[in-house]
Write an enzyme that holds these catalytic residues in place. Structure first.
Site, PDB file in Angstrom:
ATOM      1  N   TYR A 141      37.698  48.739  40.786  1.00  0.00           N
ATOM      2  CA  TYR A 141      36.868  49.895  40.452  1.00  0.00           C
ATOM      3  C   TYR A 141      37.199  51.101  41.322  1.00  0.00           C
ATOM      4  O   TYR A 141      37.023  52.247  40.900  1.00  0.00           O
ATOM      5  CB  TYR A 141      35.382  49.562  40.638  1.00  0.00           C
ATOM      6  CG  TYR A 141      34.701  49.011  39.414  1.00  0.00           C
ATOM      7  CD1 TYR A 141      35.192  47.870  38.784  1.00  0.00           C
ATOM      8  CD2 TYR A 141      33.576  49.623  38.886  1.00  0.00           C
ATOM      9  CE1 TYR A 141      34.562  47.351  37.661  1.00  0.00           C
ATOM     10  CE2 TYR A 141      32.934  49.112  37.771  1.00  0.00           C
ATOM     11  CZ  TYR A 141      33.430  47.984  37.161  1.00  0.00           C
ATOM     12  OH  TYR A 141      32.794  47.490  36.057  1.00  0.00           O
ATOM     13  N   LYS A 192      40.714  34.442  40.786  1.00  0.00           N
ATOM     14  CA  LYS A 192      41.868  34.149  39.921  1.00  0.00           C
ATOM     15  C   LYS A 192      43.047  33.845  40.850  1.00  0.00           C
ATOM     16  O   LYS A 192      44.110  34.470  40.783  1.00  0.00           O
ATOM     17  CB  LYS A 192      42.129  35.353  39.002  1.00  0.00           C
ATOM     18  CG  LYS A 192      43.130  35.108  37.896  1.00  0.00           C
ATOM     19  CD  LYS A 192      42.657  34.147  36.822  1.00  0.00           C
ATOM     20  CE  LYS A 192      43.779  33.849  35.835  1.00  0.00           C
ATOM     21  NZ  LYS A 192      43.438  32.763  34.892  1.00  0.00           N
ATOM     22  N   ASP A 224      38.371  32.406  34.400  1.00  0.00           N
ATOM     23  CA  ASP A 224      38.368  31.999  32.985  1.00  0.00           C
ATOM     24  C   ASP A 224      37.522  30.743  32.795  1.00  0.00           C
ATOM     25  O   ASP A 224      36.708  30.649  31.875  1.00  0.00           O
ATOM     26  CB  ASP A 224      39.789  31.829  32.437  1.00  0.00           C
ATOM     27  CG  ASP A 224      40.693  30.990  33.321  1.00  0.00           C
ATOM     28  OD1 ASP A 224      40.308  30.650  34.459  1.00  0.00           O
ATOM     29  OD2 ASP A 224      41.818  30.652  32.874  1.00  0.00           O
ATOM     30  N   ASP A 248      31.158  42.162  36.950  1.00  0.00           N
ATOM     31  CA  ASP A 248      30.686  43.010  35.856  1.00  0.00           C
ATOM     32  C   ASP A 248      30.628  42.191  34.570  1.00  0.00           C
ATOM     33  O   ASP A 248      29.632  42.198  33.849  1.00  0.00           O
ATOM     34  CB  ASP A 248      31.634  44.204  35.692  1.00  0.00           C
ATOM     35  CG  ASP A 248      31.211  45.117  34.549  1.00  0.00           C
ATOM     36  OD1 ASP A 248      30.014  45.422  34.463  1.00  0.00           O
ATOM     37  OD2 ASP A 248      32.088  45.498  33.743  1.00  0.00           O
ATOM     38  N   ASP A 252      27.126  40.103  32.639  1.00  0.00           N
ATOM     39  CA  ASP A 252      26.656  40.361  31.269  1.00  0.00           C
ATOM     40  C   ASP A 252      26.512  39.047  30.504  1.00  0.00           C
ATOM     41  O   ASP A 252      25.562  38.859  29.742  1.00  0.00           O
ATOM     42  CB  ASP A 252      27.618  41.305  30.526  1.00  0.00           C
ATOM     43  CG  ASP A 252      27.173  42.759  30.620  1.00  0.00           C
ATOM     44  OD1 ASP A 252      26.423  43.090  31.567  1.00  0.00           O
ATOM     45  OD2 ASP A 252      27.581  43.568  29.759  1.00  0.00           O
TER      46      ASP A 252
HETATM   47  C1  IPM Z   1      27.171  47.760  35.318  1.00  0.00           C
HETATM   48  C2  IPM Z   1      27.774  48.768  34.393  1.00  0.00           C
HETATM   49  C3  IPM Z   1      28.591  49.755  35.225  1.00  0.00           C
HETATM   50  C4  IPM Z   1      29.710  48.975  35.873  1.00  0.00           C
HETATM   51  C5  IPM Z   1      29.118  50.965  34.455  1.00  0.00           C
HETATM   52  C6  IPM Z   1      28.012  51.717  33.757  1.00  0.00           C
HETATM   53  C7  IPM Z   1      29.911  51.885  35.340  1.00  0.00           C
HETATM   54  O1  IPM Z   1      28.524  48.140  33.416  1.00  0.00           O
HETATM   55  O2  IPM Z   1      26.400  48.154  36.217  1.00  0.00           O
HETATM   56  O3  IPM Z   1      27.458  46.573  35.159  1.00  0.00           O
HETATM   57  O4  IPM Z   1      30.751  48.724  35.248  1.00  0.00           O
HETATM   58  O5  IPM Z   1      29.552  48.585  37.023  1.00  0.00           O
HETATM   59 MG    MG Z   2      28.383  46.017  33.425  1.00  0.00          MG
END
Ligand code: IPM
Ligand code: MG
Length: 362
Positions: A141, A192, A224, A248, A252
């Protein structure tokens, strides 16, 4: 002591979910004498609209002076065509990096009342309670060099750099081991290492840190495999620690296991546990301004703020218990209603406030 809390509502549903959460703060002030000084500032698209910057100077300095930051959400289609540096996401990334909020805690908890909201079979997820600890200020990042360059043959090439220095790995590992100690003492580090040198070093440093935590059981998974295990048998995990990009993605997935990303809070902490607290979900521009958003992730983020940055354990629990009660009452916003009757953002916030008041006046 009066806590200074910076309030950054942001874009999309941000203002609505923050308003509902401010009602909860007000209730804590009235019922429990909680003392907080709140100051609002623009961020993301709202920062751009107000000051031409996704992280305006005064917003950053307010955050630097605050004890904790409560954050709504950022982003919207109207900002997608701005140059990269002016986009809302940049405001968030700069804030994380300027305040050194390297440790991102993303719990994925399945409320028993919502077990059927998951897309996975109930028995796989019932009782799920895992914590992803994501490194937040390093890795690909922020790595340099980065950009899009033109090669000698005229073709364009995009490039980013994945870097982790030992101290960055060590501090996130310690943060994760400390959290594992407060939970079930099992930590899985995700990397990884079969392909990336960065991961090889990551694993080496995590193993070194583990020597200071003999009471925590450490395991390693390639990313993975970890993503597969998360949907195959998520309850095998207690705490997972991983790099910025992997975290990240995995967070999710973990959020979706609960079937209700609208329920999940997060904390981003620096070395002194000063932190920024935000719902895991985004700004949901499609439902913004319609009183449809679920404010519970933000309200639960406030609970995390009270626990981790202000040491107000009892107030944090009081909020969490109140959220459980409104779910027991069958109250649902549309995202967790599974097609049944639902209530709006304002009503959900009011229900939590009522549940807190009921506890206080018992
Ligand atoms: C998160 C989001 C952010 C990230 C974006 C909005 C920059 O996806 O907080 O997970 O990738 O960190
Ligand atoms: Mg995110």
């Amino acid at each position: 002591m009066t806590a200074k809390i910076a309030i950054l509502a942001g874009d999309g549903i941000g203002p609505e979910i923050i308003t509902a959460t401010l009602d909860v703060i007000e209730c804590l002030q009235q019922e429990f004498g909680f003392s907080a000084e709140l100051e609002h500032a623009p961020i993301g698209g709202a920062g751009y609209d107000d000051c031409g910057q996704p992280l305006p100077e005064q917003t950053l300095s307010l955050c630097q002076q605050a004890d904790a930051i409560l954050f709504g959400a950022i982003g919207g289609p109207q900002y997608d065509s701005l140059e990269r540096d002016l986009r809302p996401e940049k405001g968030l990334l700069r804030l994380r990096s300027s305040l050194s909020l390297f440790s991102n805690l993303r719990p994925a908890i399945l409320y028993p009342q919502l077990a059927n909201a998951s897309s996975l079979k109930t028995e796989l997820v019932a009782g799920l309670d895992l914590m992803i600890v994501r490194e937040l200020t390093g890795g690909i990042y922020f790595g340099e060099p980065r950009g899009i360059r033109t090669l000698d043959n005229g073709e364009r090439q995009g490039f980013n750099t994945l870097v982790y220095a030992e101290h960055e790995i060590e501090r996130i590992a310690r943060s994760a081991f400390d959290i594992a100690r407060l939970r079930n003492r099992r930590l899985c580090s995700v990397d990884k290492a079969n392909v990336l040198e960065v991961s090889e070093l990551w694993r080496e440093v995590v193993v070194q840190v583990a020597a200071d935590y003999p009471d925590v059981e450490l395991s390693h998974l390639y990313v993975d495999n970890a993503s597969m295990q998360l949907v195959r048998a998520p309850k095998q995990f207690d705490v997972m620690v991983t790099s910025n990009l992997f975290g990240d993605i995995l967070s999710d997935t973990a959020a979706m296991l609960t079937g209700s990303i609208g329920m999940l809070p997060s904390a981003s902490l620096d070395v002194n546990a000063k932190g920024m607290y935000e719902p895991v979900h985004g700004s949901a521009p499609d439902i913004a301004g319609k009183n449809l958003a679920n404010p519970l992730a933000t309200i639960l983020s406030l609970a995390m703020l009270l626990r981790y940055s202000l040491g107000e354990q009892e107030l944090a629990e009081c909020i969490e218990v109140a959220v459980g009660k409104v779910l027991d009452q069958g109250l649902r916003t549309a995202d967790i209603a599974a097609g049944a009757d639902s209530i709006g953002t304002t009503q959900m916030g009011a229900a939590v406030v009522a549940a807190i008041r009921a506890t206080a006046n018992r």
